[in-house]
Scaffold this active site. Structure first.
Site, short mmCIF file in Angstrom:
data_model
loop_
_atom_site.label_atom_id
_atom_site.label_comp_id
_atom_site.label_asym_id
_atom_site.label_seq_id
_atom_site.Cartn_x
_atom_site.Cartn_y
_atom_site.Cartn_z
N LYS A 133 0.85 -1.19 0.00
CA LYS A 133 0.00 0.00 0.00
C LYS A 133 0.89 1.23 0.00
CE LYS A 133 -4.48 0.92 0.11
NZ LYS A 133 -5.55 0.20 -0.62
N ASP A 174 -6.88 4.55 -5.08
CA ASP A 174 -7.52 4.41 -3.77
C ASP A 174 -8.21 5.74 -3.52
OD1 ASP A 174 -7.54 2.44 -1.33
OD2 ASP A 174 -7.18 4.39 -0.42
#
Length: 444
Positions: free
Chosen positions: A126, A166
């Site tokens: 991430k 995201d």
């Protein structure tokens, strides 16, 4: 002291300033106790839990850029490459003022198990930055994205680490980042997913997380001899996940009556108008007050309140820790049958436990929102093959993946005596594959 408790104590001591990461680790390790206790001696000798809780690599860097007034601005960029046991690191880039290392670690840790559940060869990672694209001009966003990628490009690649979008990172941001990567590295490869259709993107990727959420919710109801037809659904959020969850819910015969953004929420008893919502959020990038102004049946309310609406199904699709214990109590009191998470860890641990204790079917984000990363992996496959699949082909594969995830998490829960506990099932099913791969590859 058990092996799980030893590791939890160590992780808490080492990461005391990262509450979101600690919350994620505690939730996962506690639910893994049955699987770990069955192999405790072996896992402890291999230090498996210590390795799985420690990122393989953490990258933090400065992102300087120039705004429209000629002023230099400085943000912080992050990429946490958490675990590559089953494939290249895969996970989104979050652009939001709340981003810090602890949040990126929490998201990357969750991503390990979510990616494992898809059945596809992708590891967990991430990244992101505390940059806020809201209110910025296209030129300012481009300036940030180019500076961000100038540093990030040193650490990623089609077979190493493949970031995606995201919160705050949509098609515009991915496009600017891809252009800069290509410019610096001189490579045209599938290094990012969520790309535009003209340069390697996949049909159905935009819809994938929201659609996947409804596909697994549908499997849940089918397994219990029920259907989504005629059900009333409360959804939080008004971004990509929420919009396409609402769209697919309507296609499956349910009615979604709420959505929300950071300032307030909408209740529309006639059902949320998806096209109007898309116009306001995807085109105008405006607030939900405009929805209420355009549709007479809708009520706009400031602040929080989505979960007070009577519903059969609740789908939290906004952000972490948005569904609290009082919200869980309200949902139970109103007869809610199921909660399935469209966002990452949107339900607090005490709220999750309350829902489960009161008979609400609960599927956590690792399983329920895995459709997005699954379709990102399908985009990677298309890029590697230099092919483009139709919307129907991708959507069909997505439905199969989500049905398989439901089957796997349900079976894993049953195997360890936790039938109906889909949180335990998801964590165990995701963990088993990663653990086996890590042990097979030795100490690395």
């Amino acid at each position: 002291m058990s092996y799980v408790d030893e590791v939890l104590a160590r992780v808490k001591e080492k990461n005391a300033a990262e509450p979101e990461f600690l919350q994620a680790v505690e939730e996962v390790l506690n639910s893994l106790r049955p699987a770990i206790e069955a192999n405790e001696e072996k896992f402890k000798k291999e230090a498996l839990l210590e390795r799985i809780c420690e990122p393989e690599r953490q990258i933090k860097f400065r992102v300087p850029w120039v705004d429209d007034n000629g002023q230099v601005q400085v943000n912080t960029g992050y990429r946490v490459q958490f675990n590559s046991a089953i494939g290249p690191y895969k996970g989104g880039l979050r652009l939001h003022p709340s981003v810090n290392l602890g949040i990126i670690k929490f998201l990357g840790f969750e991503q390990i198990f979510k990616n494992s559940l898809t059945g596809l060869p992708i590891g967990g990672g991430k990244g992101g930055s505390d940059f806020d694209p809201k209110g910025k001009s296209d030129r300012e966003v481009m300036a940030f994205c180019q500076s961000f990628m100038t540093e990030l490009c040193k650490y990623i690649g089609a077979d190493t680490d493949v970031p995606a979008g995201d919160i705050g990172t949509g098609a515009r941001e991915i496009g600017y980042m891809f252009g800069q990567y290509k410019r610096i590295r001189g490579l045209y490869e599938g290094v990012l997913t969520g790309k535009g259709l003209t340069y390697g993107g996949s049909l159905a990727r935009t819809e994938a997380t929201g659609y996947g959420l409804l596909y697994i919710t549908n499997e849940l109801f089918k397994d219990h001899g029920d259907t989504l037809e005629g059900k009333t659904i409360a959804v939080s959020g008004a971004g990509n996940v929420a919009i396409y969850a609402i769209q697919k819910a309507h296609q499956l015969g349910a009615k979604v009556v709420t959505c929300s953004d950071s300032t307030g929420w909408i209740y529309d008893p006639e059902g949320i108008d998806v096209e109007l919502l898309k116009e306001i959020k995807e085109v105008k990038r405006a607030r939900l007050t405009e929805y209420a102004a355009a549709k007479s049946s809708a009520e706009y309310h400031e602040g929080r309140g989505v979960w007070q609406v009577k519903c059969d199904i609740a789908l939290p699709c906004a952000t972490q820790n948005e569904l609290l214990i009082d919200d869980a109590k309200q949902l139970v009191a109103n007869g809610c049958k199921a909660v399935c998470e469209g966002a990452n860890m949107p339900t607090t641990i005490d709220a999750t436990e309350y829902l489960q204790e009161n008979g609400v079917w609960f599927i956590g984000g690792k399983a329920a929102n895995a459709g997005g990363v699954a379709t990102s992996a399908l985009e990677m496959s298309q890029n590697s093959e230099r092919l483009s699949w139709t919307f129907e082909e991708v959507d069909s594969k997505l439905q199969g993946i989500m049905a398989n995830i439901y089957k796997n998490i349900s079976d894993a829960a049953k195997r360890y005596g936790f039938e109906g506990n889909y949180v335990v099932g998801a964590n165990i099913a995701g963990f088993e594959k990663v653990a086996e791969a890590m042990i097979a590859q030795g100490v690395c």
